[in-house]
Design a protein around this motif. Structure first.
Motif, PDB file in Angstrom:
ATOM      1  N   ASN A 223       0.804  -1.229   0.000  1.00  0.00           N
ATOM      2  CA  ASN A 223       0.000   0.000   0.000  1.00  0.00           C
ATOM      3  C   ASN A 223       0.836   1.280   0.000  1.00  0.00           C
ATOM      4  OD1 ASN A 223      -2.518  -1.254  -0.086  1.00  0.00           O
ATOM      5  ND2 ASN A 223      -2.597  -1.463   2.131  1.00  0.00           N
ATOM      6  N   THR A 224       2.073   1.200  -0.455  1.00  0.00           N
ATOM      7  CA  THR A 224       2.864   2.407  -0.642  1.00  0.00           C
ATOM      8  C   THR A 224       3.202   2.539  -2.120  1.00  0.00           C
ATOM      9  OG1 THR A 224       4.984   1.285  -0.278  1.00  0.00           O
ATOM     10  CG2 THR A 224       3.885   2.199   1.650  1.00  0.00           C
ATOM     11  N   ALA A 225       3.510   3.772  -2.539  1.00  0.00           N
ATOM     12  CA  ALA A 225       3.799   3.982  -3.960  1.00  0.00           C
ATOM     13  C   ALA A 225       4.930   4.964  -4.193  1.00  0.00           C
ATOM     14  CB  ALA A 225       2.528   4.468  -4.681  1.00  0.00           C
ATOM     15  N   SER A 226       5.654   5.338  -3.140  1.00  0.00           N
ATOM     16  CA  SER A 226       6.751   6.282  -3.327  1.00  0.00           C
ATOM     17  C   SER A 226       7.800   6.074  -2.253  1.00  0.00           C
ATOM     18  CB  SER A 226       6.244   7.723  -3.286  1.00  0.00           C
ATOM     19  OG  SER A 226       5.929   8.108  -1.958  1.00  0.00           O
ATOM     20  N   ARG A 227       8.939   6.704  -2.464  1.00  0.00           N
ATOM     21  CA  ARG A 227      10.027   6.629  -1.502  1.00  0.00           C
ATOM     22  C   ARG A 227       9.600   7.178  -0.143  1.00  0.00           C
ATOM     23  NH1 ARG A 227      15.020   9.459  -3.901  1.00  0.00           N
ATOM     24  NH2 ARG A 227      13.639  11.271  -3.767  1.00  0.00           N
ATOM     25  N   GLY A 228       8.956   8.344  -0.152  1.00  0.00           N
ATOM     26  CA  GLY A 228       8.545   8.961   1.103  1.00  0.00           C
ATOM     27  C   GLY A 228       7.542   8.116   1.868  1.00  0.00           C
ATOM     28  N   GLU A 229       6.544   7.576   1.158  1.00  0.00           N
ATOM     29  CA  GLU A 229       5.552   6.736   1.815  1.00  0.00           C
ATOM     30  C   GLU A 229       6.198   5.527   2.467  1.00  0.00           C
ATOM     31  OE1 GLU A 229       2.164   5.616  -0.569  1.00  0.00           O
ATOM     32  OE2 GLU A 229       2.329   7.438  -1.744  1.00  0.00           O
ATOM     33  N   THR A 230       7.146   4.911   1.774  1.00  0.00           N
ATOM     34  CA  THR A 230       7.793   3.714   2.293  1.00  0.00           C
ATOM     35  C   THR A 230       8.629   4.033   3.527  1.00  0.00           C
ATOM     36  OG1 THR A 230       7.889   2.876   0.022  1.00  0.00           O
ATOM     37  CG2 THR A 230       9.212   1.726   1.663  1.00  0.00           C
ATOM     38  N   ALA A 386       1.519  12.160   3.108  1.00  0.00           N
ATOM     39  CA  ALA A 386       1.852  11.914   4.513  1.00  0.00           C
ATOM     40  C   ALA A 386       3.324  12.164   4.845  1.00  0.00           C
ATOM     41  CB  ALA A 386       1.449  10.498   4.914  1.00  0.00           C
ATOM     42  N   PRO A 387       4.293  11.760   3.988  1.00  0.00           N
ATOM     43  CA  PRO A 387       5.696  12.045   4.328  1.00  0.00           C
ATOM     44  C   PRO A 387       5.993  13.534   4.462  1.00  0.00           C
ATOM     45  CG  PRO A 387       5.558  10.412   2.572  1.00  0.00           C
ATOM     46  CD  PRO A 387       4.177  10.950   2.759  1.00  0.00           C
ATOM     47  N   LEU A 388       5.277  14.373   3.711  1.00  0.00           N
ATOM     48  CA  LEU A 388       5.545  15.814   3.747  1.00  0.00           C
ATOM     49  C   LEU A 388       5.010  16.465   5.011  1.00  0.00           C
ATOM     50  CD1 LEU A 388       4.715  16.699   0.047  1.00  0.00           C
ATOM     51  CD2 LEU A 388       6.970  16.386   1.057  1.00  0.00           C
ATOM     52  N   VAL A 389       3.923  15.910   5.566  1.00  0.00           N
ATOM     53  CA  VAL A 389       3.318  16.508   6.760  1.00  0.00           C
ATOM     54  C   VAL A 389       3.719  15.759   8.026  1.00  0.00           C
ATOM     55  CG1 VAL A 389       1.375  17.415   5.453  1.00  0.00           C
ATOM     56  CG2 VAL A 389       1.189  15.152   6.483  1.00  0.00           C
ATOM     57  N   HIS A 390       4.626  14.787   7.896  1.00  0.00           N
ATOM     58  CA  HIS A 390       5.057  14.011   9.058  1.00  0.00           C
ATOM     59  C   HIS A 390       5.786  14.929  10.047  1.00  0.00           C
ATOM     60  CE1 HIS A 390       7.157  10.910  11.427  1.00  0.00           C
ATOM     61  NE2 HIS A 390       6.178  10.139  11.049  1.00  0.00           N
ATOM     62  N   PRO A 391       5.586  14.726  11.354  1.00  0.00           N
ATOM     63  CA  PRO A 391       6.253  15.589  12.347  1.00  0.00           C
ATOM     64  C   PRO A 391       7.771  15.629  12.217  1.00  0.00           C
ATOM     65  CG  PRO A 391       4.537  14.284  13.395  1.00  0.00           C
ATOM     66  CD  PRO A 391       4.644  13.786  11.984  1.00  0.00           C
ATOM     67  N   LEU A 392       8.380  14.565  11.699  1.00  0.00           N
ATOM     68  CA  LEU A 392       9.838  14.516  11.593  1.00  0.00           C
ATOM     69  C   LEU A 392      10.366  15.163  10.313  1.00  0.00           C
ATOM     70  CD1 LEU A 392      10.594  10.915  12.936  1.00  0.00           C
ATOM     71  CD2 LEU A 392      10.644  13.088  14.171  1.00  0.00           C
ATOM     72  N   ASN A 393       9.479  15.621   9.447  1.00  0.00           N
ATOM     73  CA  ASN A 393       9.930  16.277   8.217  1.00  0.00           C
ATOM     74  C   ASN A 393      10.539  17.642   8.551  1.00  0.00           C
ATOM     75  OD1 ASN A 393      10.349  17.237   5.639  1.00  0.00           O
ATOM     76  ND2 ASN A 393       8.181  17.610   5.220  1.00  0.00           N
ATOM     77  N   PRO A 394      11.822  17.857   8.260  1.00  0.00           N
ATOM     78  CA  PRO A 394      12.462  19.125   8.641  1.00  0.00           C
ATOM     79  C   PRO A 394      12.159  20.282   7.687  1.00  0.00           C
ATOM     80  CG  PRO A 394      14.049  17.719   7.532  1.00  0.00           C
ATOM     81  CD  PRO A 394      12.772  16.927   7.631  1.00  0.00           C
ATOM     82  N   MET A 395      11.565  20.007   6.517  1.00  0.00           N
ATOM     83  CA  MET A 395      11.309  21.052   5.521  1.00  0.00           C
ATOM     84  C   MET A 395       9.991  21.752   5.846  1.00  0.00           C
ATOM     85  SD  MET A 395      12.637  19.064   2.081  1.00  0.00           S
ATOM     86  CE  MET A 395      11.789  17.529   2.479  1.00  0.00           C
ATOM     87  N   LEU A 396      10.076  22.758   6.707  1.00  0.00           N
ATOM     88  CA  LEU A 396       8.876  23.388   7.255  1.00  0.00           C
ATOM     89  C   LEU A 396       8.043  24.081   6.185  1.00  0.00           C
ATOM     90  CD1 LEU A 396      10.307  24.872  10.588  1.00  0.00           C
ATOM     91  CD2 LEU A 396       9.215  22.652  10.171  1.00  0.00           C
TER      92      LEU A 396
END
Length: 501
Positions: A223-230, A386-396
């Motif tokens: 159920n993933t389709a990209s690097r970030g999702e994985t 989801a990877p972009l809005v993850h709390p650990l994403n440093p790119m504010l």
């Protein structure tokens, strides 16, 4: 995390029904296995087969679900035969396992049915390793699989078929392509490479439980389709496993295989897996890990060292998945997010056109079906973003823009739902202004999906008249406003997309 699971909306109590039916179906399957003389190994195999039949089958129609369910043993039994037959040939067994991994992921190109059959094939091979199955056990395991899938089908399509009273779910297909441009093909290669790493390192860690590492890699790719999702899924899997191990130390180890207590706790785990799967992968993995600990307790081998080994093997599997998505035919977050957002926006336009046609008196127009498709597509957009809005994403900055996009797409969905409700009213009539408003929506969608034109001009001017318009026009103007506002976060000042890399 607790609030997300227990306060999350459950329209029509679908998650509750899903979980309760699973407990009933799996309980019936295990009961049938035990009453027909199956051993504990047979009952465990049957319980897993029923779980997969109830969890993974997601065709758009009840008829399609029945066909896929009937095909599960046709895929699983040959894989089970190969796994048991190669039990004493480690090299051949490992190569066969990797082939099943690659084929199982590649099968996703054929939609929900391919996905279900691929998962069933993989988990059948995995279960054979869990049980250390040999050819002499095959007749019993064959019977367990067939009886359990049949029991699950009786519950799903007979005793509790709530899908017949609901619109068929719309399951969006993954982005298309050819050759290595197809996401499923690239992921099949990635999953095989990651599983190969997990298999080798997992065997160095433990010659007995190495398959845990391969299983971790596999489920991270599902159920993933990209690097970030994985990457996000790998983190959540490891976190859920660690928490589940803590629960196992506190509860499963003291229970130590007591039949009645274990059976009750297993039912709680099954309910937890199905109830939380749609809202939190971390929570689902917590229940999966706890369930595994209880099963090992029933087999009399559970101890703290075994649970610690599971954490290590899960870490190895997660590392294999991370290395694969980073260095083997990487699929960027932009590639998938852009595709899903484009499809969602085109669906917004289709919903608008169908609603306008319905208001104009076209009996064949069905905006409700398009609205259901939009909800499914927006769910896929949320997963991709989801990877972009993850709390650990440093790119504010990118995180803020991604959240803005999700909020505006939710605004679009809300206006579409309101428009569909108005169109369903038999006394609602067509207004000449609808044609102009629909044209502006079409222009806004083309500007966002084709890169031409400007989505901001007339749309915002029209919004000011929303309060004076009839309900359908009010929703259309709200939709125009949301689409116009999307132009800014979807593109940077230089015109680049929302996500890169």
């Amino acid at each position: 995390m607790l609030k997300r699971v227990f306060v999350a909306s459950d329209p029509g109590r679908m998650r509750l029904r899903f979980a309760a039916r699973a407990v009933l179906g799996i309980g019936l399957a295990v009961t049938v296995c035990l009453t027909t003389g199956q051993s504990l190994a047979g009952a465990v195999t049957g319980g897993l087969a029923a779980l997969l039949a109830l969890f993974t089958v997601a065709d758009a129609t009840v008829r399609g679900q029945a066909v896929t369910t009937a095909l599960l043993p046709a895929v699983g039994l040959p894989v089970l035969t190969a796994a048991a037959g190669l039990h004493t040939f480690p090299v051949a067994r490992d190569l066969a396992f990797l082939a099943v991994v690659g084929a199982g992921v590649y099968a996703r190109r054929w939609g929900p049915r391919g996905h279900s059959l691929g998962v069933f094939a993989f988990m059948t091979f995995f279960m054979a390793q869990f049980l250390h199955a040999t050819p002499g056990q095959l007749p019993e395991l064959y019977a367990a699989v067939v009886l359990s899938v049949l029991a699950a089908a009786v519950v799903r399509f007979g005793l509790w078929c709530y899908e017949r009273r609901l619109p068929p779910p719309v399951v969006p297909a993954p982005p298309a392509g050819r050759g290595l441009a197809r996401v499923t093909t690239r992921q099949a290669v990635q999953a095989t490479a990651g599983a190969g790493f997990a298999l080798v390192v997992g065997q160095l860690v433990s010659g007995q439980r190495w398959y845990w590492a391969v299983g971790a890699t596999w489920w991270i790719f599902v159920n993933t389709a990209s690097r970030g999702e994985t990457l996000v899924r790998g983190f959540r899997r490891f976190l859920g496993t660690v928490i589940g191990i803590g629960l196992g130390l506190a509860v499963a180890v003291p229970v130590h295989g007591a039949p009645v207590a274990s059976a009750l706790l297993l039912a709680v785990c099954v309910f937890g897996i199905f109830y939380t799967a749609a809202v939190s992968y971390t929570w689902m993995m917590l229940w999966v890990t706890f369930l595994a600990g209880l099963l090992y307790g029933l087999f009399g081998v559970l101890n703290p060292a075994l649970l610690a080994l599971r954490a290590v093997e899960t870490g190895v599997g997660a590392l294999g998945a991370v290395l694969a998505v980073l260095f083997v035919l990487p699929v960027t977050t932009h590639a998938t997010t852009h595709a899903w957002i484009q499809r969602a926006l085109r669906c917004v336009h289709a919903c608008t056109s169908e609603a306008a046609a319905r208001l104009a008196g076209a009996e064949g127009a069905d905006p409700a079906a398009r609205a259901a498709e939009l909800e499914a597509l927006l769910g896929r957009v949320r997963l991709s973003v989801a990877p972009l809005v993850h709390p650990l994403n440093p790119m504010l900055g990118r995180k803020r823009r991604a959240r803005r996009v999700l909020a505006l797409l939710d605004d679009c969905a809300r206006e579409i739902r309101g428009l569909v409700a108005v169109a369903a009213d038999p006394v609602a009539s067509h207004d000449a202004r609808l044609a102009a408003a629909c044209w502006r929506v079409e222009a806004a969608v083309e500007a966002l999906t084709g890169g031409a034109g400007d989505a901001r001009g007339d749309a915002r001017a029209a919004t000011g008249r929303a309060q004076e318009a009839e309900p359908a026009l009010a929703h259309l103007h709200g939709l125009e406003s949301a689409l116009a506002s999307l132009a800014e976060p979807l593109r940077t000042p230089s015109g680049s997309p929302l996500v890169g890399a």
